[in-house]
Design a protein around this motif. Sequence first.
Motif, PDB file in Angstrom:
ATOM      1  N   PRO A   1     -46.027  24.761  35.872  1.00  0.00           N
ATOM      2  CA  PRO A   1     -45.362  24.116  37.013  1.00  0.00           C
ATOM      3  C   PRO A   1     -46.244  23.059  37.681  1.00  0.00           C
ATOM      4  O   PRO A   1     -45.758  22.015  38.117  1.00  0.00           O
ATOM      5  CB  PRO A   1     -45.081  25.292  37.957  1.00  0.00           C
ATOM      6  CG  PRO A   1     -44.969  26.479  37.052  1.00  0.00           C
ATOM      7  CD  PRO A   1     -45.981  26.233  35.970  1.00  0.00           C
ATOM      8  N   GLN A   2     -47.545  23.343  37.746  1.00  0.00           N
ATOM      9  CA  GLN A   2     -48.469  22.384  38.354  1.00  0.00           C
ATOM     10  C   GLN A   2     -48.575  21.118  37.510  1.00  0.00           C
ATOM     11  O   GLN A   2     -48.688  19.997  38.041  1.00  0.00           O
ATOM     12  CB  GLN A   2     -49.865  23.020  38.528  1.00  0.00           C
ATOM     13  CG  GLN A   2     -49.940  24.153  39.536  1.00  0.00           C
ATOM     14  CD  GLN A   2     -49.283  25.428  39.051  1.00  0.00           C
ATOM     15  OE1 GLN A   2     -49.176  25.656  37.826  1.00  0.00           O
ATOM     16  NE2 GLN A   2     -48.840  26.267  39.981  1.00  0.00           N
TER      17      GLN A   2
ATOM     18  N   HIS B   1     -47.723  17.246  38.548  1.00  0.00           N
ATOM     19  CA  HIS B   1     -48.671  16.144  38.304  1.00  0.00           C
ATOM     20  C   HIS B   1     -48.005  15.003  37.544  1.00  0.00           C
ATOM     21  O   HIS B   1     -48.181  13.824  37.896  1.00  0.00           O
ATOM     22  CB  HIS B   1     -49.869  16.673  37.523  1.00  0.00           C
ATOM     23  CG  HIS B   1     -50.797  15.594  37.041  1.00  0.00           C
ATOM     24  ND1 HIS B   1     -51.628  14.883  37.896  1.00  0.00           N
ATOM     25  CD2 HIS B   1     -51.018  15.082  35.784  1.00  0.00           C
ATOM     26  CE1 HIS B   1     -52.309  13.991  37.207  1.00  0.00           C
ATOM     27  NE2 HIS B   1     -51.963  14.087  35.927  1.00  0.00           N
ATOM     28  N   LEU B   2     -47.222  15.338  36.501  1.00  0.00           N
ATOM     29  CA  LEU B   2     -46.543  14.313  35.717  1.00  0.00           C
ATOM     30  C   LEU B   2     -45.541  13.541  36.574  1.00  0.00           C
ATOM     31  O   LEU B   2     -45.481  12.301  36.518  1.00  0.00           O
ATOM     32  CB  LEU B   2     -45.816  14.947  34.529  1.00  0.00           C
ATOM     33  CG  LEU B   2     -46.673  15.426  33.355  1.00  0.00           C
ATOM     34  CD1 LEU B   2     -45.796  16.094  32.304  1.00  0.00           C
ATOM     35  CD2 LEU B   2     -47.445  14.268  32.742  1.00  0.00           C
ATOM     36  N   VAL B   3     -44.751  14.264  37.355  1.00  0.00           N
ATOM     37  CA  VAL B   3     -43.740  13.614  38.198  1.00  0.00           C
ATOM     38  C   VAL B   3     -44.407  12.703  39.227  1.00  0.00           C
ATOM     39  O   VAL B   3     -43.971  11.559  39.431  1.00  0.00           O
ATOM     40  CB  VAL B   3     -42.864  14.671  38.905  1.00  0.00           C
ATOM     41  CG1 VAL B   3     -41.970  14.016  39.947  1.00  0.00           C
ATOM     42  CG2 VAL B   3     -42.016  15.414  37.879  1.00  0.00           C
ATOM     43  N   LYS B   4     -45.473  13.198  39.848  1.00  0.00           N
ATOM     44  CA  LYS B   4     -46.177  12.387  40.847  1.00  0.00           C
ATOM     45  C   LYS B   4     -46.791  11.143  40.206  1.00  0.00           C
ATOM     46  O   LYS B   4     -46.685  10.031  40.743  1.00  0.00           O
ATOM     47  CB  LYS B   4     -47.271  13.219  41.522  1.00  0.00           C
ATOM     48  CG  LYS B   4     -48.030  12.465  42.601  1.00  0.00           C
ATOM     49  CD  LYS B   4     -49.091  13.339  43.256  1.00  0.00           C
ATOM     50  CE  LYS B   4     -49.855  12.562  44.324  1.00  0.00           C
ATOM     51  NZ  LYS B   4     -50.893  13.406  44.974  1.00  0.00           N
TER      52      LYS B   4
ATOM     53  N   VAL C   1     -42.238  27.479  33.567  1.00  0.00           N
ATOM     54  CA  VAL C   1     -41.637  26.169  33.842  1.00  0.00           C
ATOM     55  C   VAL C   1     -40.126  26.279  33.649  1.00  0.00           C
ATOM     56  O   VAL C   1     -39.654  26.556  32.544  1.00  0.00           O
ATOM     57  CB  VAL C   1     -42.195  25.074  32.910  1.00  0.00           C
ATOM     58  CG1 VAL C   1     -41.536  23.730  33.223  1.00  0.00           C
ATOM     59  CG2 VAL C   1     -43.704  24.978  33.057  1.00  0.00           C
ATOM     60  N   GLU C   2     -39.394  26.086  34.722  1.00  0.00           N
ATOM     61  CA  GLU C   2     -37.939  26.127  34.664  1.00  0.00           C
ATOM     62  C   GLU C   2     -37.369  24.732  34.873  1.00  0.00           C
ATOM     63  O   GLU C   2     -38.014  23.862  35.461  1.00  0.00           O
ATOM     64  CB  GLU C   2     -37.391  27.072  35.740  1.00  0.00           C
ATOM     65  CG  GLU C   2     -37.838  28.521  35.588  1.00  0.00           C
ATOM     66  CD  GLU C   2     -37.266  29.409  36.676  1.00  0.00           C
ATOM     67  OE1 GLU C   2     -36.626  28.861  37.610  1.00  0.00           O
ATOM     68  OE2 GLU C   2     -37.457  30.640  36.602  1.00  0.00           O
ATOM     69  N   MET C   3     -36.162  24.542  34.395  1.00  0.00           N
ATOM     70  CA  MET C   3     -35.505  23.252  34.538  1.00  0.00           C
ATOM     71  C   MET C   3     -35.238  22.945  36.009  1.00  0.00           C
ATOM     72  O   MET C   3     -34.738  23.791  36.744  1.00  0.00           O
ATOM     73  CB  MET C   3     -34.185  23.248  33.770  1.00  0.00           C
ATOM     74  CG  MET C   3     -33.389  21.961  33.883  1.00  0.00           C
ATOM     75  SD  MET C   3     -31.837  22.060  32.955  1.00  0.00           S
ATOM     76  CE  MET C   3     -31.168  20.420  33.215  1.00  0.00           C
TER      77      MET C   3
END
Length: 239
Positions: free
Chosen positions: A127-128, A132-135, A191-193
């Motif tokens: 999840p972290q 990080h990828l989204v940010k 990690v969930e959608m």
Amino acid sequence: MARSSQVLQLNRDPRTVIPESSPYEKMMRLMLWTMIMFQDTGVALFLKLPPTSIITDITPDSFLFTDDEHHAPTPAPIPPDFPVPLLDPKTRKVDLAFLQCVWKIGVFTQQSICVPRSVGEHICKSPQHRLHLVKSYRTLWHTFPAPFNSQHSERFMHDDPRIAKQLIYLSNNFYHPMMLILSDTNEAYGVEMDIFGTLEAAHEALSAFFAMHEMFGSESNGFWALQHRSFEVAVSGTY
């Protein structure tokens, strides 16, 4: 195509391999490589294959050269049927900014999505890692030069049709990888959608498609890649 372009050293920074060439020639090399690289990235993305255009020494600064940084000979006359807008300094500056944006999206997509999926790995390792990828990806948008960093709901309604098409192209291509990141699941590592994030990214990508159709009518029929990508986004988002 990617291999042929590498033989021609299109994957090299033109400031390094042809430092004394004209700004026009540098731009043509950057344009060819960026579009070839981005096409290769799209194929790798759709088929979950490793990209073949990942090796290059081109950087964001490669797109920042100026008309007066050299003293190259005057190029040969351009045929009358050649796309004259590319010769205009103002248009060339905007086009280089657009190419830089496309290049940034392509590099991020190759490294963060194509490579892990090509070896059967999840995009998000935790999840972290997703956060990080989204940010990082959202921050990438803000590094785009104006007007390509606008998020205004009416940003596609630009007075210049050329820039309007570039804005539409960027938006559609930017939000597709975002949707893939947010829709990725990795149950083993929690990690969930992200359903709402996925739908929001799909909506933004599809909005660009409908803007193209609304603004340019039948002319948009030639942008088959845009239509194909939009269809995949719609089906994936619905699923």
